[in-house]
Scaffold this motif. Structure first.
Motif, mmCIF file in Angstrom:
data_model
loop_
_atom_site.group_PDB
_atom_site.id
_atom_site.type_symbol
_atom_site.label_atom_id
_atom_site.label_comp_id
_atom_site.label_asym_id
_atom_site.label_seq_id
_atom_site.Cartn_x
_atom_site.Cartn_y
_atom_site.Cartn_z
ATOM 1 N N GLU A 1 0.839 -1.208 0.000
ATOM 2 C CA GLU A 1 0.000 0.000 0.000
ATOM 3 C C GLU A 1 0.869 1.251 0.000
ATOM 4 O O GLU A 1 0.653 2.173 -0.789
ATOM 5 C CB GLU A 1 -0.907 -0.012 1.236
ATOM 6 C CG GLU A 1 -1.757 1.213 1.421
ATOM 7 C CD GLU A 1 -2.536 1.182 2.728
ATOM 8 O OE1 GLU A 1 -2.813 2.267 3.261
ATOM 9 O OE2 GLU A 1 -2.855 0.083 3.234
ATOM 10 N N LEU A 2 1.866 1.284 0.859
ATOM 11 C CA LEU A 2 2.735 2.455 0.957
ATOM 12 C C LEU A 2 3.596 2.634 -0.289
ATOM 13 O O LEU A 2 3.863 3.764 -0.695
ATOM 14 C CB LEU A 2 3.590 2.364 2.225
ATOM 15 C CG LEU A 2 2.798 2.427 3.543
ATOM 16 C CD1 LEU A 2 3.700 2.115 4.730
ATOM 17 C CD2 LEU A 2 2.106 3.764 3.715
ATOM 18 N N ILE A 3 4.012 1.537 -0.906
ATOM 19 C CA ILE A 3 4.767 1.626 -2.157
ATOM 20 C C ILE A 3 3.876 2.218 -3.255
ATOM 21 O O ILE A 3 4.300 3.099 -3.999
ATOM 22 C CB ILE A 3 5.312 0.247 -2.584
ATOM 23 C CG1 ILE A 3 6.460 -0.177 -1.669
ATOM 24 C CG2 ILE A 3 5.768 0.257 -4.044
ATOM 25 C CD1 ILE A 3 6.951 -1.602 -1.879
ATOM 26 N N ILE A 4 2.646 1.756 -3.333
ATOM 27 C CA ILE A 4 1.715 2.243 -4.350
ATOM 28 C C ILE A 4 1.451 3.734 -4.173
ATOM 29 O O ILE A 4 1.396 4.485 -5.137
ATOM 30 C CB ILE A 4 0.399 1.430 -4.318
ATOM 31 C CG1 ILE A 4 0.660 0.008 -4.837
ATOM 32 C CG2 ILE A 4 -0.688 2.107 -5.156
ATOM 33 C CD1 ILE A 4 -0.471 -0.960 -4.586
ATOM 34 N N TYR A 5 1.309 4.188 -2.926
ATOM 35 C CA TYR A 5 1.072 5.612 -2.668
ATOM 36 C C TYR A 5 2.254 6.470 -3.094
ATOM 37 O O TYR A 5 2.110 7.642 -3.380
ATOM 38 C CB TYR A 5 0.786 5.864 -1.187
ATOM 39 C CG TYR A 5 -0.536 5.337 -0.705
ATOM 40 C CD1 TYR A 5 -1.566 5.013 -1.566
ATOM 41 C CD2 TYR A 5 -0.749 5.181 0.655
ATOM 42 C CE1 TYR A 5 -2.771 4.538 -1.099
ATOM 43 C CE2 TYR A 5 -1.967 4.711 1.129
ATOM 44 C CZ TYR A 5 -2.967 4.392 0.242
ATOM 45 O OH TYR A 5 -4.161 3.922 0.714
ATOM 46 N N ASN A 6 3.454 5.862 -3.078
ATOM 47 C CA ASN A 6 4.668 6.528 -3.548
ATOM 48 C C ASN A 6 4.966 7.840 -2.801
ATOM 49 O O ASN A 6 5.462 8.792 -3.382
ATOM 50 C CB ASN A 6 4.584 6.774 -5.056
ATOM 51 C CG ASN A 6 5.948 6.940 -5.675
ATOM 52 O OD1 ASN A 6 6.947 6.487 -5.126
ATOM 53 N ND2 ASN A 6 6.004 7.609 -6.811
ATOM 54 N N GLU A 7 4.639 7.874 -1.529
ATOM 55 C CA GLU A 7 4.891 9.076 -0.733
ATOM 56 C C GLU A 7 6.045 8.902 0.242
ATOM 57 O O GLU A 7 6.503 9.868 0.839
ATOM 58 C CB GLU A 7 3.629 9.465 0.040
ATOM 59 C CG GLU A 7 2.484 9.885 -0.856
ATOM 60 C CD GLU A 7 1.211 10.186 -0.090
ATOM 61 O OE1 GLU A 7 1.155 9.948 1.135
ATOM 62 O OE2 GLU A 7 0.262 10.659 -0.719
ATOM 63 N N MET A 8 6.493 7.661 0.404
ATOM 64 C CA MET A 8 7.568 7.378 1.358
ATOM 65 C C MET A 8 8.658 6.567 0.669
ATOM 66 O O MET A 8 8.383 5.765 -0.216
ATOM 67 C CB MET A 8 7.020 6.567 2.544
ATOM 68 C CG MET A 8 5.970 7.267 3.370
ATOM 69 S SD MET A 8 5.176 6.144 4.576
ATOM 70 C CE MET A 8 6.422 6.062 5.846
#
Length: 186
Positions: free
Chosen positions: A133-140
């Motif tokens: 999920e966090l990889i997909i959001y590409n914010e971190m």
């Protein structure tokens, strides 16, 4: 009166379930993941209507002790991964024992018997889905993701990610179609 509900995995689930109770005129004292405390007992007719409404939304009432315990374990782990993973300052086994006031070995045996997987594997799978999920959001960055999910290093996160998914996090990030699993299907 306490009712236990299967598949409540997030704050939106809590809102939806609470709304269904209110539609039926059932007043809640508290709504937590997997648990609803009501002001009073409910009739058989209200229970039947509630069951129908919950089923339509993908939820279910839990009546037996084993299922309640399994659902509590899952909800504690889900909350830990999605809300307060970085706050975990002890082993998962100690954390669960403390929060459920039960011996970890009995919790672990029950979970494995009913779910067909270990608590640790369930925890890892949830963390990997959160990483996706966090990889997909590409914010971190991966470093930030590793820190936020309490991994000791990026290498540890990457190794675990590859073991579960078959891909490195970097390769997963480059995929055109990113497959994630729903929490209730883990």
């Amino acid at each position: 009166m306490m009712l236990y509900i299967k598949n409540m995995v997030c704050s939106r689930c809590k809102m939806v379930v609470k709304s269904e109770f209110e539609k039926l005129g059932l007043h809640t004292i508290s709504v937590e993941l997997g648990e609803i405390e009501l002001e009073s007992e409910i009739s058989d007719e209200q229970r039947k209507e509630l069951l129908q409404r919950l089923h339509l939304l993908g939820f279910d009432l839990i009546d037996d002790k084993k299922s309640k315990t399994i659902e509590k374990i899952k909800n504690i782990i889900i909350d830990l991964v999605h809300q307060k993973n970085n706050d975990l300052k002890e082993n998962l086994s100690e954390y669960l024992s403390k929060n459920l006031h039960q011996d970890y070995n009995s919790l672990s045996n029950l979970f494995s018997e009913v779910e067909g997987t270990t608590i640790e594997k369930y925890f890892i799978n949830l963390k990997i889905e959160k990483v996706k999920e966090l990889i997909i959001y590409n914010e971190m960055s991966l470093t930030e993701i590793a820190y936020s999910l309490n991994y000791s290093t990026v290498a540890h996160l990457s190794k675990q990610f590859k073991k579960v998914t078959g891909f490195t996090p970097t390769y997963f990030k480059q995929l055109k179609i990113k497959k994630r699993k729903q929490i209730e299907n883990l």
